[in-house]
Design a protein around this motif. Structure first.
Motif, PDB file in Angstrom:
ATOM      1  N   UNK A 148       0.816  -1.206   0.000  1.00 32.50           N
ATOM      2  CA  UNK A 148       0.000   0.000   0.000  1.00 32.50           C
ATOM      3  C   UNK A 148       0.851   1.257   0.000  1.00 32.50           C
ATOM      4  N   UNK A 149       2.082   1.187   0.517  1.00 34.60           N
ATOM      5  CA  UNK A 149       2.967   2.345   0.578  1.00 34.60           C
ATOM      6  C   UNK A 149       4.269   2.070  -0.171  1.00 34.60           C
ATOM      7  N   UNK A 150       4.197   1.226  -1.206  1.00 33.86           N
ATOM      8  CA  UNK A 150       5.413   0.779  -1.882  1.00 33.86           C
ATOM      9  C   UNK A 150       6.163   1.949  -2.505  1.00 33.86           C
ATOM     10  N   UNK A 151       5.463   2.818  -3.181  1.00 28.96           N
ATOM     11  CA  UNK A 151       6.148   3.899  -3.880  1.00 28.96           C
ATOM     12  C   UNK A 151       6.862   4.828  -2.895  1.00 28.96           C
ATOM     13  N   UNK A 152       6.158   5.242  -1.832  1.00 29.17           N
ATOM     14  CA  UNK A 152       6.769   6.148  -0.865  1.00 29.17           C
ATOM     15  C   UNK A 152       7.937   5.477  -0.143  1.00 29.17           C
ATOM     16  N   UNK A 153       7.756   4.192   0.246  1.00 27.41           N
ATOM     17  CA  UNK A 153       8.815   3.495   0.973  1.00 27.41           C
ATOM     18  C   UNK A 153      10.051   3.299   0.108  1.00 27.41           C
ATOM     19  N   UNK A 154       9.871   2.923  -1.135  1.00 25.37           N
ATOM     20  CA  UNK A 154      11.012   2.686  -2.015  1.00 25.37           C
ATOM     21  C   UNK A 154      11.739   3.991  -2.315  1.00 25.37           C
ATOM     22  N   UNK A 155      10.994   5.071  -2.538  1.00 24.16           N
ATOM     23  CA  UNK A 155      11.641   6.349  -2.799  1.00 24.16           C
ATOM     24  C   UNK A 155      12.405   6.841  -1.573  1.00 24.16           C
ATOM     25  N   UNK A 156      11.904   6.487  -0.382  1.00 20.06           N
ATOM     26  CA  UNK A 156      12.555   6.958   0.844  1.00 20.06           C
ATOM     27  C   UNK A 156      13.768   6.102   1.214  1.00 20.06           C
ATOM     28  N   UNK A 157      13.579   4.777   1.214  1.00 19.36           N
ATOM     29  CA  UNK A 157      14.652   3.888   1.659  1.00 19.36           C
ATOM     30  C   UNK A 157      15.575   3.455   0.522  1.00 19.36           C
ATOM     31  N   UNK A 158      15.123   3.579  -0.713  1.00 20.18           N
ATOM     32  CA  UNK A 158      15.932   3.287  -1.901  1.00 20.18           C
ATOM     33  C   UNK A 158      16.636   1.928  -1.815  1.00 20.18           C
ATOM     34  N   UNK A 159      15.877   0.825  -1.762  1.00 16.89           N
ATOM     35  CA  UNK A 159      16.511  -0.497  -1.815  1.00 16.89           C
ATOM     36  C   UNK A 159      17.089  -0.742  -3.208  1.00 16.89           C
ATOM     37  N   UNK A 160      18.018  -1.681  -3.290  1.00 16.69           N
ATOM     38  CA  UNK A 160      18.643  -1.996  -4.573  1.00 16.69           C
ATOM     39  C   UNK A 160      17.844  -3.024  -5.363  1.00 16.69           C
ATOM     40  N   UNK A 161      17.251  -3.978  -4.640  1.00 20.70           N
ATOM     41  CA  UNK A 161      16.490  -5.043  -5.294  1.00 20.70           C
ATOM     42  C   UNK A 161      15.159  -5.200  -4.583  1.00 20.70           C
ATOM     43  N   UNK A 162      14.194  -5.780  -5.303  1.00 26.71           N
ATOM     44  CA  UNK A 162      12.864  -5.981  -4.739  1.00 26.71           C
ATOM     45  C   UNK A 162      12.310  -7.298  -5.249  1.00 26.71           C
ATOM     46  N   UNK A 163      11.934  -8.205  -4.325  1.00 24.35           N
ATOM     47  CA  UNK A 163      11.196  -9.416  -4.675  1.00 24.35           C
ATOM     48  C   UNK A 163       9.708  -9.069  -4.646  1.00 24.35           C
ATOM     49  N   UNK A 164       9.015  -9.294  -5.760  1.00 29.24           N
ATOM     50  CA  UNK A 164       7.607  -8.903  -5.853  1.00 29.24           C
ATOM     51  C   UNK A 164       6.836  -9.948  -6.635  1.00 29.24           C
ATOM     52  N   UNK A 165       5.561 -10.161  -6.287  1.00 30.26           N
ATOM     53  CA  UNK A 165       4.725 -11.096  -7.059  1.00 30.26           C
ATOM     54  C   UNK A 165       4.375 -10.512  -8.422  1.00 30.26           C
ATOM     55  N   UNK A 166       3.801 -11.356  -9.275  1.00 26.25           N
ATOM     56  CA  UNK A 166       3.562 -10.966 -10.668  1.00 26.25           C
ATOM     57  C   UNK A 166       2.571  -9.817 -10.793  1.00 26.25           C
ATOM     58  N   UNK A 167       1.563  -9.757  -9.919  1.00 27.94           N
ATOM     59  CA  UNK A 167       0.590  -8.672 -10.003  1.00 27.94           C
ATOM     60  C   UNK A 167       1.236  -7.319  -9.775  1.00 27.94           C
TER      61      UNK A 167
END
Length: 712
Positions: A148-167
């Protein structure tokens, strides 16, 4: 259909259950977000909680699964393993990340909290541990990201890789909300292809007696997150494939946080009638001794593609995304190591170039995820959906308004021009009257020319026949006199018969000339001739006989005749004979002017009559004409009223209508009235005359209305 959840509804927007924004942009309460981040630890604790619907085994009494199940499912073999994996998540990676004195570059790997299968987290952490061992030149750190907060969290914490389901991968690819690219997709060795690795299963209690998907209509269902492809979305897509509405198929759907133990626990406790579980989860739970599967079965089961019981179509599994800011060398090293990971290590392998078209098609059909805007019928939703079209309509409206002002100016200018034109019209009125008078005179002169031309054209044939018969009479008279002088009785009889035949022929042609003149006069007076049944075979036979007297028997023998028996039309026999005769004359003239080296079969003319429909008879006269182009055929068919139908070929000036040389004398060409007369006769008989080009032949086609047989 009612949708329920085992978590409080505080803070959730009122959205339909299939709306993917429920999991992508909604603001769940802090309790749920914290629970999602601690999902692995909660799962380990729940494994030891007593439940009347589940049967848990201790590490000492748990049956050891077979090597096939253990390797293919890749799940912990006992409950303590769950705690060990959870401890490793909280300890090992955090310990390496907090070592500030370590000069190695830090790589952060994020996992979404929407993983439906509870064993996926352990499998992915095992994969990360493998990468940590295989790539010791990097420090590794993990983090959990709320979808639900993926965009804000990724922009803030800036991880290098992300495991995510197909959807999630498809949503990111369509909306481009996160700057990432897919480098690998996981495939279980139970699946035939990476793009068909996960799905859903409709699990019911065996004692309830459900055997088909239709039997579940109106029942209570349970599922995990509504945004998961291998959970509710795959099941909804399968229901939609049957023609039913997924939102109204079940009486209610209880959405739980976890497929295990929440959803399966509700099924065994009798709170729901069907559990929507990820494919292979039931087999894993039974093999690990975490659930009693003796009273559970899968309905609407499909075969092929995956060595697990499943009820829906199959879709891609979890993917690894690399952020655009990730170090290039690190992305290369991780990609190489991940693709080199053998399936025997943890039961999975990672592949590239995996198609996600099936997931995009599923989301588009269900109008969820990046296509959820298709459901929004509010003003803002309509504007967002039809933004380009609305802007185009507004631009068109502005153009119409501007055009209206332009038209007003044009109307004022045209009004003045019309006033000036009215003055000019008065001046030209007298000139128009004079022109009409001259035109009437020209029309009368043209009619006289046409009548004289028709008489000359049609009478020319009978006169030629009379001259031929006259020559025969002279020759027969001389031969008869000699025969009488020599006393040759056989010769006398033969020449007397020739005299009688020639006299009869002259009489017949004289009558024919009189009939032609009468027909021309009737045509000039617009009188209709007498109509009677005419046999096509008889008309063609008479035309060939006349043609033989004009051109010679050898020319008539070059004509192939094919006529179906019983073809009869209503009309004037003489006019129809003139029609066929003119077409045959033109055809023979063209065939006779072919080059000297042309073979005999290529020179032949064909006459064919057949019934093409119940009430239509088609008469075709075909002759060779290699120089005729499509444009000339079009001109030939278009010229219906001219007195002259000479059509000159572009290259050598040939008259392709009759096949004669355009440079020939008028005596050789004639008046060129054959086509005009033929069209007039055809139209007077309610027939259609047209010309077609078929390979190197030109075909004159006349279609008559067939004469109906009298009623008995």
């Amino acid at each position: 259909m009612a949708f329920q959840s085992d978590t409080p509804a505080r803070g959730y927007p009122r959205k339909r259950p299939l709306d993917y924004r429920y999991a992508m942009s909604g603001k769940p309460p802090k309790f749920v977000r914290r629970a999602a981040r601690a999902f692995v630890v909660l799962l380990a604790l729940v494994a030891f909680a007593p439940s009347p619907a589940l049967v848990f085994a201790s590490s000492a009494s748990m049956p050891t699964p077979t090597s096939t199940d253990s390797a293919s499912i890749s799940a912990p073999t006992s409950a303590p393993d769950l705690v060990t994996s959870a401890s490793h998540v909280a300890g090992t990676f955090g310990k390496a990340a907090n070592d500030a004195s370590d000069p190695r570059p830090m790589l952060t790997v994020a996992l979404l909290d929407t993983l439906i299968n509870p064993f996926d987290s352990f499998d992915l952490y095992r994969t990360i541990r493998h990468l940590e061992k295989a790539l010791p030149q990097y420090r590794w750190r993990t983090m959990t990201v709320s979808a639900a907060e993926a965009r804000e969290t990724i922009e803030r914490d800036r991880p290098d890789f992300l495991f995510a389901p197909s959807g999630f991968v498809v949503t990111v690819g369509v909306e481009q909300s996160i700057s990432a690219f897919r480098i690998a997709t996981r495939k279980t060795r139970l699946a035939d292809k990476a793009e068909a690795s996960v799905g859903s299963a409709f699990v019911v209690r065996t004692s309830d007696g459900f055997r088909t998907l239709e039997a579940l209509r109106g029942r209570a269902a349970g599922a995990s997150l509504p945004s998961g492809v291998e959970s509710w979305l795959a099941a909804a897509g399968e229901i939609a494939e049957t023609g039913a509405d997924p939102e109204r198929f079940f009486s209610r759907v209880d959405f739980r946080n976890n497929a295990y133990p929440d959803v399966i626990s509700s099924l065994l406790a009798g709170k729901i009638d069907v559990a929507v579980l990820p494919a292979c989860l039931l087999e894993t739970l039974v093999s690990q001794g975490l659930a009693d599967g003796s009273d559970l079965t899968v309905v609407h089961e499909k075969s092929g593609g995956l060595d697990c019981r499943h009820s829906t179509a199959l879709y891609p599994d979890v993917s690894l995304l690399a952020m655009v800011w990730a170090p290039e060398r690190a992305v290369r090293d991780v990609t190489v190591e991940l693709l080199s990971l053998a399936p025997s290590d943890d039961g999975f392998e990672w592949l590239t170039n995996v198609s996600f078209a099936s997931v995009r098609s599923l989301m588009y059909r269900l109008q969820v995820g990046p296509y959820a805007y298709l459901r929004d019928m509010s003003f803002s939703g309509i504007v967002s959906r039809w933004k380009k079209e609305i802007l185009a309509a507004l631009a068109l409206l502005l153009l119409l308004v501007a055009n209206e002002f332009r038209l007003q100016a044009l109307v004022r200018r045209r009004t003045q021009e019309l006033r000036d034109a009215a003055l000019e019209q008065r001046k030209t009125a007298e000139e128009a009257a004079k022109a009409r008078a001259r035109l009437a005179l020209f029309e009368r002169r043209s009619v006289a020319q046409q009548m004289s031309g028709m008489i000359a054209h049609e009478v020319n044939g009978p006169i030629g026949a009379v001259r031929t018969y006259g020559v025969v009479l002279k020759m027969a008279a001389v031969a008869l006199r000699k025969g009488r002088e020599t006393g040759d009785i056989e010769a006398v009889r033969r020449y007397e018969a020739a005299l009688e035949e020639a006299a009869s022929g002259i009489e017949h042609e004289a009558v024919r000339i009189a009939d032609i003149v009468a027909r021309v006069r009737a045509h000039a007076k617009h009188e209709a001739g007498r109509r009677e049944p005419c046999a096509i075979a008889t008309i063609v036979e008479k035309s060939l006989r006349v043609l033989g007297t004009e051109c010679g028997p050898e020319d008539a023998a070059c004509i192939d005749v094919t006529i179906e028996p019983g073809l009869t039309v209503s009309g004037d026999a003489l006019e129809l004979e003139i029609l066929v005769l003119n077409l045959l004359r033109n055809a023979l003239r063209v065939a006779g002017e072919l080059p000297a080296g042309t073979s005999e079969p290529e020179r032949r003319v064909s006459v064919r009559a057949r019934r093409v429909e119940t009430n239509t008879i088609r008469l075709e006269v075909a002759n060779p004409c290699p120089n005729l182009s499509d444009r000339l055929v079009e001109r030939l068919n278009r010229r219906t009223t001219e007195l002259s139908v000479e059509i000159c070929d572009e290259s050598d000036g040939a008259d392709t209508t009759a096949g004669s040389d355009a440079r020939a004398t008028p005596a050789q060409r004639g008046l060129g009235l054959g086509l005009s007369i033929c069209r007039g006769i055809a139209e007077s008989h309610c027939a259609a005359l047209r010309f077609e080009r078929r390979d190197d032949r030109v075909v004159a086609v006349v279609e008559f209305a067939a004469l109906r047989a009298p009623s008995p």
